[in-house]
Write an enzyme that holds these catalytic residues in place. Structure first.
Site, mmCIF file in Angstrom:
data_model
loop_
_atom_site.group_PDB
_atom_site.id
_atom_site.type_symbol
_atom_site.label_atom_id
_atom_site.label_comp_id
_atom_site.label_asym_id
_atom_site.label_seq_id
_atom_site.Cartn_x
_atom_site.Cartn_y
_atom_site.Cartn_z
ATOM 1 C CB SER A 27 -0.637 -0.066 1.005
ATOM 2 O OG SER A 27 -1.773 1.048 1.546
ATOM 3 C CE1 TYR A 38 -4.411 -2.943 4.903
ATOM 4 C CE2 TYR A 38 -3.813 -0.909 4.843
ATOM 5 C CZ TYR A 38 -4.335 -2.060 4.657
ATOM 6 O OH TYR A 38 -4.142 -1.687 2.854
HETATM 7 P P1 NAP Z 1 -11.289 -5.999 -0.929
HETATM 8 O O1 NAP Z 1 -12.376 -5.358 -1.392
HETATM 9 O O2 NAP Z 1 -11.099 -5.957 0.359
HETATM 10 O O3 NAP Z 1 -11.525 -8.161 -1.401
HETATM 11 C C1 NAP Z 1 -10.395 -8.718 -0.039
HETATM 12 C C2 NAP Z 1 -10.393 -9.837 -0.603
HETATM 13 O O4 NAP Z 1 -9.510 -10.333 0.165
HETATM 14 C C3 NAP Z 1 -11.525 -10.763 -0.988
HETATM 15 O O5 NAP Z 1 -11.451 -11.383 -2.100
HETATM 16 C C4 NAP Z 1 -12.179 -11.065 0.639
HETATM 17 O O6 NAP Z 1 -12.219 -12.702 0.624
HETATM 18 C C5 NAP Z 1 -10.082 -11.562 0.672
HETATM 19 N N1 NAP Z 1 -10.287 -12.052 1.845
HETATM 20 C C6 NAP Z 1 -10.209 -10.987 2.651
HETATM 21 N N2 NAP Z 1 -9.787 -11.911 4.356
HETATM 22 C C7 NAP Z 1 -9.658 -13.028 4.136
HETATM 23 C C8 NAP Z 1 -8.854 -14.052 4.998
HETATM 24 N N3 NAP Z 1 -9.226 -13.859 6.001
HETATM 25 N N4 NAP Z 1 -8.743 -14.842 4.155
HETATM 26 C C9 NAP Z 1 -9.119 -15.239 2.800
HETATM 27 N N5 NAP Z 1 -9.390 -14.933 1.880
HETATM 28 C C10 NAP Z 1 -9.950 -13.063 2.647
HETATM 29 O O7 NAP Z 1 -9.682 -5.826 -1.078
HETATM 30 P P2 NAP Z 1 -9.159 -4.465 -1.571
HETATM 31 O O8 NAP Z 1 -9.438 -3.351 -1.778
HETATM 32 O O9 NAP Z 1 -9.723 -4.899 -3.171
HETATM 33 O O10 NAP Z 1 -7.670 -5.245 -1.367
HETATM 34 C C11 NAP Z 1 -7.632 -5.599 -2.194
HETATM 35 C C12 NAP Z 1 -5.304 -5.825 -1.997
HETATM 36 O O11 NAP Z 1 -4.925 -3.901 -2.335
HETATM 37 C C13 NAP Z 1 -5.069 -5.749 -0.401
HETATM 38 O O12 NAP Z 1 -3.814 -5.914 -0.010
HETATM 39 C C14 NAP Z 1 -4.774 -4.324 0.177
HETATM 40 O O13 NAP Z 1 -4.349 -4.004 1.640
HETATM 41 C C15 NAP Z 1 -4.452 -3.979 -0.566
HETATM 42 N N6 NAP Z 1 -4.841 -2.158 -0.687
HETATM 43 C C16 NAP Z 1 -6.372 -2.128 -1.139
HETATM 44 C C17 NAP Z 1 -5.868 -0.375 -1.226
HETATM 45 C C18 NAP Z 1 -7.573 0.515 -1.708
HETATM 46 O O14 NAP Z 1 -7.721 1.118 -1.525
HETATM 47 N N7 NAP Z 1 -8.742 -0.487 -2.043
HETATM 48 C C19 NAP Z 1 -5.000 0.023 -1.041
HETATM 49 C C20 NAP Z 1 -4.447 0.448 -0.847
HETATM 50 C C21 NAP Z 1 -4.195 -1.405 -0.660
HETATM 51 P P3 NAP Z 1 -14.371 -12.784 0.375
HETATM 52 O O15 NAP Z 1 -14.525 -12.298 -1.064
HETATM 53 O O16 NAP Z 1 -14.467 -14.418 0.418
HETATM 54 O O17 NAP Z 1 -14.778 -12.348 1.606
#
Ligand code: NAP
Length: 244
Positions: A137, A150
């Site tokens: 991130s 986080y």
């Molecule tokens: P998201 O929409 O919340 O999706 C999270 C994904 O991870 C889902 O497929 C979820 O599965 C899976 N997951 C979460 N907890 C889990 C667990 N305990 N065991 C197995 N699977 C799990 O997240 P996102 O925003 O796409 O983020 C993806 C990555 O980008 C993450 O590493 C996040 O930290 C990083 N990131 C995101 C942002 C942002 O602004 N969105 C910014 C910087 C970095 P289910 O659907 O089954 O729950």
């Protein structure tokens, strides 16, 4: 491809499949959403299979690889992992005075412990020329006290990226991390419930918009491809110039 049922993970899964990868669409709870990703990949002429395992609980990594190996065996393929994208993560807003032992355990067990063990096991299946892409991130290059634990977990991921890049160089495996900024997914939906909130997040980027999952997926596709063979140990900021 961990956490591929929604958000950034879904976009990466679809992009890597379009580039020709057979994608394991890993998820924890969203059965329907993961099914949709597999269906959309297949409709586009690619191939994928769902892989359900909750991370951050006892036996998670063994369960994941046992399901992974079985899914490949059903296709007549030996256990093999060419590209590992460590994307699944949990977030949690808490300033230092709000931090609890439970929050620390939850975030570190999913974002760090499960990820490290998953990588260790994945490496036993990774051939020469393999790729590891860690989704970190942009908040690791700026102070973000609103989500201190986080942010720390992503800092640990950056450190792992650097160490593994050196460790795995002799095997021709590259290890890199991507640092997204605010990206339109469920993870930060709470910050976008009002037009003002949305405008504030958009204003953090020099392009005055919030990132789209495909913005991240396109950068991951490069790091997962043979074109990135001379790039390792890097943290690539893909945040639309957030806080430049
Ligand atoms: P998201 O929409 O919340 O999706 C999270 C994904 O991870 C889902 O497929 C979820 O599965 C899976 N997951 C979460 N907890 C889990 C667990 N305990 N065991 C197995 N699977 C799990 O997240 P996102 O925003 O796409 O983020 C993806 C990555 O980008 C993450 O590493 C996040 O930290 C990083 N990131 C995101 C942002 C942002 O602004 N969105 C910014 C910087 C970095 P289910 O659907 O089954 O729950």
């Amino acid at each position: 491809m961990t956490g591929a049922s929604r958000g950034i993970g879904r976009a990466i899964a679809e992009r890597l499949a379009a580039d020709g990868a057979l994608v394991a669409v890993h998820y924890a709870h969203s059965v329907e959403a993961a099914g949709e990703v597999v269906a959309s990949v297949r409709a586009a002429g690619g191939d994928a299979f769902p892989l359900r395992t909750e991370l951050g609980i006892a036996g998670d990594v063994q369960a994941l690889y046992s399901a992974f190996d079985s899914a490949l065996a059903r296709r007549g393929i030996e256990p093999r992992l060419d590209v590992l994208v460590n994307n699944a993560a949990v977030s949690g807003s808490a300033r230092i005075h709000e931090v609890t032992a439970e929050l620390l355990d939850r975030i570190f067990s999913v974002n760090v412990k499960a990820l490290v063990l998953l990588t260790r096991e994945g490496l036993t299946r990774m051939p020469e020329g393999g790729r590891i892409v860690n989704i970190s991130s942009a908040i690791t290059r700026m102070a973000y006290p609103e989500s201190v634990v986080y942010s720390m977990s992503k800092g640990a991921l950056n450190t792992l990226t650097l160490a593994l890049a050196k460790e795995l160089g002799p095997r021709g495996i590259t290890v890199n991390a991507i640092a997204p900024g605010f990206t339109e997914t469920d993870m930060n939906a709470k910050l976008r419930t009002t037009p003002e909130g949305t405008a504030r997040l958009a204003g953090l980027s020099v392009f005055d918009r919030i990132g789209r999952p495909s913005d991240i997926a396109d950068a991951v596709a490069f790091l997962a491809s043979p074109d990135s063979r001379w790039v390792t140990g890097q943290l690539l900021d893909v945040s639309g110039g957030m806080h430049l």
